[in-house]
Design a protein around this motif. Structure first.
Motif, PDB file in Angstrom:
ATOM      1  N   GLY A 424      -2.103  32.518  21.668  1.00 34.92           N
ATOM      2  CA  GLY A 424      -0.919  32.872  22.451  1.00 34.92           C
ATOM      3  C   GLY A 424       0.350  32.278  21.864  1.00 34.92           C
ATOM      4  N   LEU A 425       0.267  31.037  21.408  1.00 35.13           N
ATOM      5  CA  LEU A 425       1.432  30.402  20.769  1.00 35.13           C
ATOM      6  C   LEU A 425       1.795  31.105  19.464  1.00 35.13           C
ATOM      7  N   LEU A 426       0.774  31.502  18.701  1.00 37.71           N
ATOM      8  CA  LEU A 426       1.047  32.245  17.465  1.00 37.71           C
ATOM      9  C   LEU A 426       1.650  33.615  17.783  1.00 37.71           C
ATOM     10  N   ASN A 427       1.152  34.264  18.827  1.00 38.48           N
ATOM     11  CA  ASN A 427       1.743  35.542  19.257  1.00 38.48           C
ATOM     12  C   ASN A 427       3.222  35.362  19.570  1.00 38.48           C
ATOM     13  N   ALA A 428       3.535  34.290  20.290  1.00 34.33           N
ATOM     14  CA  ALA A 428       4.932  34.014  20.617  1.00 34.33           C
ATOM     15  C   ALA A 428       5.748  33.760  19.349  1.00 34.33           C
ATOM     16  N   ALA A 429       5.137  33.082  18.387  1.00 32.94           N
ATOM     17  CA  ALA A 429       5.848  32.749  17.156  1.00 32.94           C
ATOM     18  C   ALA A 429       6.175  33.983  16.333  1.00 32.94           C
ATOM     19  N   TYR A 430       5.339  35.033  16.383  1.00 31.99           N
ATOM     20  CA  TYR A 430       5.673  36.205  15.566  1.00 31.99           C
ATOM     21  C   TYR A 430       6.303  37.347  16.359  1.00 31.99           C
ATOM     22  N   PHE A 431       6.332  37.260  17.703  1.00 32.30           N
ATOM     23  CA  PHE A 431       6.996  38.298  18.480  1.00 32.30           C
ATOM     24  C   PHE A 431       8.364  37.870  19.015  1.00 32.30           C
ATOM     25  N   LEU A 432       8.492  36.646  19.505  1.00 32.42           N
ATOM     26  CA  LEU A 432       9.754  36.235  20.123  1.00 32.42           C
ATOM     27  C   LEU A 432      10.945  36.282  19.166  1.00 32.42           C
ATOM     28  N   PRO A 433      10.780  35.906  17.872  1.00 35.46           N
ATOM     29  CA  PRO A 433      11.933  36.057  16.968  1.00 35.46           C
ATOM     30  C   PRO A 433      12.415  37.498  16.845  1.00 35.46           C
ATOM     31  N   LEU A 434      11.516  38.469  16.966  1.00 38.55           N
ATOM     32  CA  LEU A 434      11.932  39.870  16.894  1.00 38.55           C
ATOM     33  C   LEU A 434      12.742  40.247  18.129  1.00 38.55           C
ATOM     34  N   VAL A 435      12.281  39.780  19.288  1.00 37.35           N
ATOM     35  CA  VAL A 435      13.016  40.043  20.526  1.00 37.35           C
ATOM     36  C   VAL A 435      14.385  39.364  20.471  1.00 37.35           C
ATOM     37  N   TYR A 436      14.430  38.129  19.971  1.00 35.30           N
ATOM     38  CA  TYR A 436      15.699  37.404  19.863  1.00 35.30           C
ATOM     39  C   TYR A 436      16.662  38.134  18.929  1.00 35.30           C
ATOM     40  N   ARG A 437      16.142  38.562  17.762  1.00 34.18           N
ATOM     41  CA  ARG A 437      17.000  39.296  16.827  1.00 34.18           C
ATOM     42  C   ARG A 437      17.570  40.548  17.487  1.00 34.18           C
ATOM     43  N   GLY A 438      16.722  41.278  18.176  1.00 34.70           N
ATOM     44  CA  GLY A 438      17.148  42.547  18.756  1.00 34.70           C
ATOM     45  C   GLY A 438      18.222  42.407  19.817  1.00 34.70           C
ATOM     46  N   TRP A 439      18.141  41.349  20.628  1.00 36.29           N
ATOM     47  CA  TRP A 439      19.055  41.219  21.756  1.00 36.29           C
ATOM     48  C   TRP A 439      20.229  40.280  21.510  1.00 36.29           C
TER      49      TRP A 439
END
Length: 505
Positions: A424-439
């Motif tokens: 779950g932490l790894l999922n957050a590490a590779y998905f949250l930066p994409l969400v941050y970039r987008g918004w």
């Protein structure tokens, strides 16, 4: 319901996509309207028949079609709770993917060929889901390989042809291993129908070595399509295919066929007690856990969006195998419902990636800055899919992982909780930066694809409606599957029904 009508419903569901697919092959490229009408007629007829069968199975009705096929083995299509879960997912996502593909391929060459094989792929997937024994499953499993290969190589580029060769090498190799496992079991028992609790218990003492070998062959063959390591290599390579094909491979057809096959083998061929007596549980559990970790780590290293999503699939699909391998009813619910939840979330993410690529020519993660300002609905859908994959409530992925974690504790496998937390932490590490970039990051003044698909029109946002609305639709379903998990109409309630019948609860 009349028994004859009930017996004809399973093959009718297969034919609702097979017949339109065969007719579409004969159409000219300019027969756009007729091709669309055939596609949509097949989609809605299939949905209607699936709805009828869902109601019937919930009421205890039986839907079974049998045809003599081999000495000691029939071709059997049988609808039970487990098969209809997969069929319903395939049918709903076929609707979304068909609309998406029509918009995605507008003006492209070879559309009749694409939609013909697309329909054959859905037919093979549904036939595989409805298979009533291993012989029938094997037949549709191999047909699925043949139907998806032309979709992988559809663009005809050097990269596409290379990906197609790799895909065939893996999947035909896996099919050969599966054939060997099916043949070995056929020699020992014939090809009886799938039955809750399995049918191999009487052979555990007398044919221990043969049953262990057969299981290894079956899981190795199914593990290719389920992308278990080290048999996953075809999946990231196949990302050169068009976005609707990527969505189909990851959310509906190929990887789910492998995971679903493992469910059938464990629960309806071997059974829980023989699995324990043969000591097959722990190796499968370790393999699933290792794949979850490997896929997450590899996803974190990818800078191309579709490849990051591909390695995420390697990890996420293995949650299904993890739930199955734990051999407890609560974990089984988590694994079975994740088959649906992962499909909804992953198809949303691939639709979004296709929208970014087709509208703005955004393919790499560094290009995603400010996408939420330019394509707010697509980025919102991407955010829902990404947070769901991480396991953030109330999105569907949280429900799956909650049941998997609770199920691990139920069977005294507490170390699985550690795997789930780290993943779950790894999922957050590779998905949250994409969400941050987008918004939250500044958008570029111009986008690479602003002149395409209406992107250059002042004030115009988003993309073609046929690309946007399937994306929003599946994102909403991902959210509703979590919010409404406690209702009788949710995928979770159906997964609980399956487990009640499989475990005799």
């Amino acid at each position: 319901m009349n028994p004859t009508i009930a017996a004809m419903l399973p093959p009718a569901i297969v034919l609702t996509s097979l017949i339109p697919g065969l007719l579409i092959f004969a159409l000219r490229e300019d027969q756009y309207r007729l091709r669309t009408q055939l596609n949509m007629a097949g989609v809605f007829l299939k949905l209607a028949l699936v709805g009828l069968m869902l109601y019937g199975v919930n009421q205890g009705l039986s839907f079974r079609f049998a045809l003599p096929f081999l000495p000691g083995g029939e071709l059997i299509l049988h609808a039970d709770a487990m098969s209809l879960q997969f069929v319903a997912l395939s049918s709903v996502l076929w609707l979304a993917t068909t609309i998406y593909a029509i918009g995605y391929l507008e003006g492209a060459p070879l559309r009749s060929r694409f939609f013909g094989y697309f329909s054959l792929c859905v037919s093979a997937t549904v036939g595989l889901a409805l298979a009533g024994n291993l012989v029938t499953f094997l037949l549709f499993y191999e047909l699925l390989t043949l139907a998806t290969f032309p979709l992988v190589v559809h663009r005809g580029t050097a990269g596409a042809m290379r990906a197609g060769r790799i895909y065939l090498a893996y999947t035909l190799g896996g099919g050969t291993l599966l054939l060997m496992g099916v043949a070995l079991l056929h020699a020992l028992t014939g090809s009886p129908e799938f039955v809750p609790g399995g049918y191999l218990a009487p052979l555990v003492d007398s044919h221990r070595a043969g049953l262990i070998l057969a299981f290894v062959l079956l899981v190795a063959g199914l593990g290719v399509k389920a992308a278990l390591i080290p048999m996953h290599g075809w999946l990231p390579t196949a990302m050169v295919a068009p976005a609707p094909v990527s969505a189909l491979l990851h959310a509906v057809a190929v990887v789910k066929a492998g995971a679903f096959g493992i469910m059938r083998v464990v629960y309806d061929v071997y059974g829980v007690e023989p699995m324990q007596l043969l000591q097959l549980t722990q190796p499968l559990l370790w393999l699933a856990a290792a794949t979850i970790m490997y896929g997450s780590i590899k996803a974190l290293q990818q800078q191309e969006l579709k490849k990051r999503l591909a390695y995420s699939t390697v990890s996420q699909v293995s949650y299904i195998t993890l739930g199955v391998a734990l051999l407890g009813p609560v974990a089984a619910v988590g694994g079975m419902v994740h088959l649906v939840h992962q499909g909804l979330m992953k198809i949303t993410l691939f639709f979004c990636a296709g929208n970014f690529a087709e509208t703005l020519h955004v393919h790499r993660i560094r290009q995603m800055n400010g996408l939420g300002k330019r394509m707010p609905f697509t980025m919102a859908a991407f955010t829902v899919g990404a947070l769901g994959m991480i396991g953030v409530p109330p999105i569907a992925g949280f429900i799956s992982k909650w049941y998997l974690g609770s199920g691990a504790l139920e069977v005294d496998q507490g170390w699985v909780i550690v795997i789930l937390v780290i993943a779950g932490l790894l999922n957050a590490a590779y998905f949250l930066p994409l969400v941050y970039r987008g918004w939250f990051m500044r958008a570029p003044e111009t986008w690479p694809g602003d002149a395409k698909l209406g992107g250059g029109i002042p004030g115009r946002r988003e993309t073609h409606w046929m690309l946007l609305w399937p994306t929003v639709f599946t994102a909403v379903l991902s959210l509703l599957a979590g919010i409404l998990a406690g209702t009788d109409l949710s995928p979770l309630a159906w997964a609980q029904l399956i487990v009640q019948r499989e475990f005799g609860l």
